[in-house]
Scaffold this motif. Sequence first.
Motif, short mmCIF file in Angstrom:
data_model
loop_
_atom_site.label_atom_id
_atom_site.label_comp_id
_atom_site.label_asym_id
_atom_site.label_seq_id
_atom_site.Cartn_x
_atom_site.Cartn_y
_atom_site.Cartn_z
N GLU A 181 0.84 -1.19 0.00
CA GLU A 181 0.00 0.00 0.00
C GLU A 181 0.88 1.24 0.00
OE1 GLU A 181 -2.95 0.11 3.02
OE2 GLU A 181 -3.91 -1.75 2.38
N LEU A 182 0.37 2.28 -0.58
CA LEU A 182 1.11 3.54 -0.66
C LEU A 182 0.14 4.69 -0.49
CD1 LEU A 182 3.85 5.04 -1.52
CD2 LEU A 182 2.85 5.08 -3.81
N GLU A 183 0.55 5.66 0.28
CA GLU A 183 -0.28 6.86 0.42
C GLU A 183 0.64 8.07 0.54
OE1 GLU A 183 -4.30 8.30 2.69
OE2 GLU A 183 -3.46 6.34 3.07
N VAL A 184 0.56 8.94 -0.44
CA VAL A 184 1.43 10.12 -0.46
C VAL A 184 0.57 11.35 -0.73
CG1 VAL A 184 3.40 11.25 -1.57
CG2 VAL A 184 3.34 8.77 -1.38
N ARG A 185 0.76 12.35 0.09
CA ARG A 185 0.09 13.64 -0.15
C ARG A 185 1.12 14.74 0.03
NH1 ARG A 185 -4.10 11.21 2.81
NH2 ARG A 185 -6.14 11.28 1.80
N THR A 186 1.10 15.66 -0.88
CA THR A 186 1.96 16.84 -0.71
C THR A 186 1.22 18.06 -1.23
OG1 THR A 186 4.04 17.88 -1.36
CG2 THR A 186 3.13 16.29 -2.90
#
Lengths: 709, 310
Positions: A89-94
């Motif tokens: 799983e991957l979760e990236v927010r910028t």
Amino acid sequence: METVCLPHRPAHVWVTGCFMVAMSLGNQDSRAQGYWPTADTAEWACRLCPEQSQRDGRVTAGVGHVSDSSAKFGDYTGLDESGPYWLGELEVRTRNEQGTYAEAQAKNLGLDSRQVRLLYGEQGRYDIGFEYQQIPHFVAEQARTPFLGAGTQVLTLPANWERASTTQGMSQLNPSLKRFFPTLERETYGLNAGARRNDRWDYSVDFRRTEQQGTRLQGASFLNTAVVLPIGVDRVTERMDARLSYREDRWYLQAAYHGSQFDNNADSVIWDNPFSPLAEGGDRGRLAQEPGNDFHQLVLSGRWQPGRLLQTSGRLAVGRLRQDEAFLPATINPWVGDVNQPALSLDGRVDTLNGQVRALIQPGSALSVVAELYYDDRDNRTPRLEFTPVRSDLAVAPTQFNRPYSFERAGSKLRADLKTGSGTTVSAGLSRETMERSFQETEKTSTTDYWGEVRTALTKMLDVRLKGGQERRRFVEHYRPLDDLVPGENPLLRRYHLGERDRDQVRASVNYLPRDWMTLSVSLDYAKDDYFNTRIGLTEARDRSHSLDVSVRPTENLSLYAFATRQRIDSDQAGSDNFSTPDWTGHQQDQVDTFGVGIEREALLDGLDVGLDYGYSYGRGVIEMETRANAAPFPDLKTHLSRLELFARYQWSEPLSLGLSFGVEHYRSADFFIDAVAPDTVANLLASGQQSPRYSVQFGQVSLTYQFW
Amino acid sequence: MVYAKATTALVVLVALLTGGALAQTDVHEALPAFSDQGADTCLRCHSGDTVEGIFSTPHAVASDPGTPFAQQQCESCHGPGGDHAGRLRPGQERPAPLAFAHQGSVNREQEVAICLSCHQSQERNHWQGSVHERQGLTCTSCHSVHTPHDPVMNRQEQASVCFDCHTRERAQSLQASAHPMRQGQMACTECHQPHGTLNDAMLVRGTLNETCLECHAEKRGPFLWEHAPAAEDCASCHVPHGSNHASLLRRRAPLLCQECHSRAGHPSIAQTGERLPEGRPSAALLGGSCTNCHSQVHGSNHPSGRNLSR
């Protein structure tokens, strides 16, 4: 060639359309900036505010294990096979101070149920997104077939196959049976973009392509013999939505286009007849699959609020549905000879028009009145032609005209809510609807509906709601069996969706908040349908349900919930074996009990969060037949699901956390329609041999999550 | 005729109101003053993830003029906080914020109006008069604003928020046949528009069938041989949220089919326990029942498919 459509549309439809357009001519006001008055913020430095450049990123990797293989357990999850699987799983927010942001989310990367979503944009200005989703669907367990080419468009029998008039006589049936797994997989790719300009204009476009492939089960027949086929599926649906909207303070208008195109890459299935042919050349059959079609729709919607007294909104949609795939030959049997048809393709066309208008009138803070009009028209403009069918690929049958069904639904609703000073709201409503249909036993029905509702806060902690209503559906035009239906229906039949009906409904709910961290809710629903004029067909139906919910959060880091629901659906119908007066009745009862409980405790120990979820569902279906003779009973239909899952998360260090979960899921079902029905159980049905699912699966996961931002 | 009259009356009413639309009532009577230093005033007392989570959300992007932090910061939503943040006299209870107070909503309509003052376009256009509005819900009944992970905006978590109130649907989602909501593959908002629409059940498309056919376009037709109930209303045979029977069917065939079909011969005959495998097994009962032969229940485009068996 004759085109059939309903009479011209009533004037109110055009008035509604004009009204919608007129909404765009309201006064133009500048947009309000928020709700409150504007403050002098010159000295507001936001020094204590955390940095607004936001970054949040985590990646999860791990391994899971499933104890046993089960298609039903893996339905929609991809966990159909025993053994290990990897978890990603991957979760990236910028998001920076200028409002430019990027997001990436990925779930179930190691499974056939994976989902990926990417998003990039500048807040308040534009955004671009991509989405991918995969959904596995397992159609049946333990299916078997003697056919070669399962999942394709041509299903053949082994070279040594010996046809017989019954399945028991097919000597090569059991040696030829092969296990197969009917599975469908949907993959959806989505691309969307949106833009905004000066707080007035909004544009967006959304495109999706769904590919569906796999194998499903479908019945096919030669007169009185049937076989369940493993049919291949290869479909593509493309959808597009484009919207353009403009807003002012007091009005809003949106124009939208919706397009959907369906293509079927497997337009037919040819199969070898496993039974002895009933006529020369009847050793093969051909079954059509769903034809490609497309649908286009233009939608105009909007809102207009000239003042607090009146708010209006409306929607008008004009659509066209087309289908013009080439017809298959009337038969695959060369011995029947040429059978001419009146056209090479259907040239099918359906024009749709639906719209709604709502006006909300609030003379004061205590009273609000809502008036609604709605209209839904399916104008089937497909040519009506005379076709020469070939019955079961065996012999030419009498010619028949197709029936391009149309309907027109129009209705109005009026509703009033009156708030009294004691925290009580009294509501009442009435609605009326007429429905006109073509090529059916009654051309027009009318439905009226009256209801009343009381919502009251007996105390600050106790909220009670009670609603009751009655609906009456009546024939406006007499119900007459269709003359050109050969053989005809029993004249005492009233098709259930057309029949005259009295419906009584009651709904009650109580919400109790003894503490601000505790909620108790009880709700009851009851509906009874009485088809009082029906002697053959559905005569009565009842639907009852009640539920209890508890939600507790005594501390910031502890939460509990529990619920229990029972729903019971009964239906009674009558039939006639000998095409006269009723001589049998059927009663069907479905009762489903559902129970669930969960607890979550954060910071049980330093850095350790734990939780538990338990869900239980038990469905029981009873079918009782009463005939002139003593009818042998049916066994109950049963479905029993229980699932317990424990999970824990331990914060190992600032960036690293460990996740653990373990669960047990039991599923038991009994379905006499398929249980003990082997491919050769029924003399004139070569069945798939599928059995109702049963499994007991243990599953667990260990994962590491690394937070890199 | 009655509809034409009703529509005419409505249009006339609107026309009368157009010329003299009432001005917005002043909702800002006797408001307290704003705080001295905006968010800095608030953050001196309020801290922790439940508060500071807002700074990880779009609401806190000051460069976007449409956001709260480009306007009155915390007080864009909570209202002027001069009283709430001000000095107290001995024994005086601290006044709650004007909106979105921790103790819960004091004025639901006001809280919704605060959100809608910025979020009023697109799908929120039909909030007024919608079922959720009438039931007294506010935006924060479903949305968590002070967190970057609003569960209701997440496909996997959304249903659990909706099920807090929709208990029947939660129970149905656990039944033998259901859409893949429990498995996180489908969210309620793929069919429903919770902010309100102008149709029943708050469906995302104009009608029930249009909504269903978004994903099941193969059943759309038009077919040469149509099955009238399927062309008219998917709910004639199916229930959307969960069923004890396969394929989300309301009831089991053959009884389901015999609600509408009574022709002489096998459509009329009562199927009883005698036709089970241990008796005289019947193809009209077992396996797919009627669909063993009449498998094109949504319509057939085969020239010989009049009885939906080709």
